[in-house]
Design a protein around this motif. Structure first.
Motif, PDB file in Angstrom:
ATOM      1  N   TRP A   1       1.175  -1.048  -0.147  1.00  0.00           N
ATOM      2  CA  TRP A   1      -0.226   0.200   0.221  1.00  0.00           C
ATOM      3  C   TRP A   1       0.664   1.240  -0.014  1.00  0.00           C
ATOM      4  N   ARG A   2       0.374   2.471  -0.877  1.00  0.00           N
ATOM      5  CA  ARG A   2       1.483   4.009  -0.239  1.00  0.00           C
ATOM      6  C   ARG A   2       0.182   4.991   0.141  1.00  0.00           C
ATOM      7  N   TYR A   3       0.735   5.364   0.862  1.00  0.00           N
ATOM      8  CA  TYR A   3      -0.292   6.401   1.887  1.00  0.00           C
ATOM      9  C   TYR A   3       0.168   7.913   1.443  1.00  0.00           C
ATOM     10  N   VAL A   4      -0.738   8.189   1.906  1.00  0.00           N
ATOM     11  CA  VAL A   4      -0.922   9.647   1.898  1.00  0.00           C
ATOM     12  C   VAL A   4      -2.060  10.699   2.722  1.00  0.00           C
ATOM     13  N   ALA A   5      -1.563  11.771   2.992  1.00  0.00           N
ATOM     14  CA  ALA A   5      -1.786  12.003   4.147  1.00  0.00           C
ATOM     15  C   ALA A   5      -3.208  12.565   3.332  1.00  0.00           C
ATOM     16  N   VAL A   6      -3.751  13.314   3.783  1.00  0.00           N
ATOM     17  CA  VAL A   6      -5.405  13.436   3.714  1.00  0.00           C
ATOM     18  C   VAL A   6      -5.160  15.305   3.606  1.00  0.00           C
ATOM     19  N   ASP A   7      -4.879  15.748   4.672  1.00  0.00           N
ATOM     20  CA  ASP A   7      -5.206  17.395   5.388  1.00  0.00           C
ATOM     21  C   ASP A   7      -3.292  17.861   4.927  1.00  0.00           C
ATOM     22  N   THR A   8      -3.378  18.326   4.768  1.00  0.00           N
ATOM     23  CA  THR A   8      -1.774  19.634   5.386  1.00  0.00           C
ATOM     24  C   THR A   8      -1.727  19.738   6.498  1.00  0.00           C
TER      25      THR A   8
END
Length: 132
Positions: free
Chosen positions: A69-76
């Motif tokens: 899986w690759r994870y990305v922040a939803v918000d800054t």
């Protein structure tokens, strides 16, 4: 998405910091996050569990990349911090919001007041709305 209050534990915050600091728009996998935290000597399963928990709390999204899986922040970081400041106020009646803001400003240091004035000037320069 389960957007609960922006409360993060110490390890969750460290992992979020890694994700906020990446330049890769596709996000990071578990091994990437581990490599960015070498001083912690964390187990792969620990990092994976924390990332999964952050997804369920609504702080991250994830996409398949082969078997990983690759994870990305939803918000800054800034958006999350702003929400942490706004959420408690939004639960108060309007008159109490006004009182709470005034009480906060009255207790602010000179440096904090300068930051508030600069932020307000930025918002006003953009027409009165937006994130500073």
């Amino acid at each position: 998405m389960n957007k609960r209050g922006p409360s993060l534990g110490e390890l969750e915050r460290a992992i979020m910091d890694v994700l906020w600091e990446t330049d890769d728009p596709a996000g990071l996998n578990v091994r990437d996050v581990m490599a960015a935290l070498p001083e912690r000597s964390l187990a792969y399963t620990t990092v994976m569990t924390v990332l999964t928990r952050l997804v369920s709390k609504g702080f991250l999204t994830r996409k398949r990349d082969g078997r990983a899986w690759r994870y990305v922040a939803v918000d800054t970081r800034e958006e999350l911090t702003g929400r942490a400041m706004r959420d408690p106020l939004s639960n108060l009646p309007h008159a109490e919001q006004h009182t709470a803001i005034l009480h906060f400003i009255e207790g602010a240091s000179d440096d904090e007041l300068e930051v508030l004035k600069a932020a307000l000037a930025k918002v006003e320069a953009r027409g009165g709305r937006g994130v500073a």
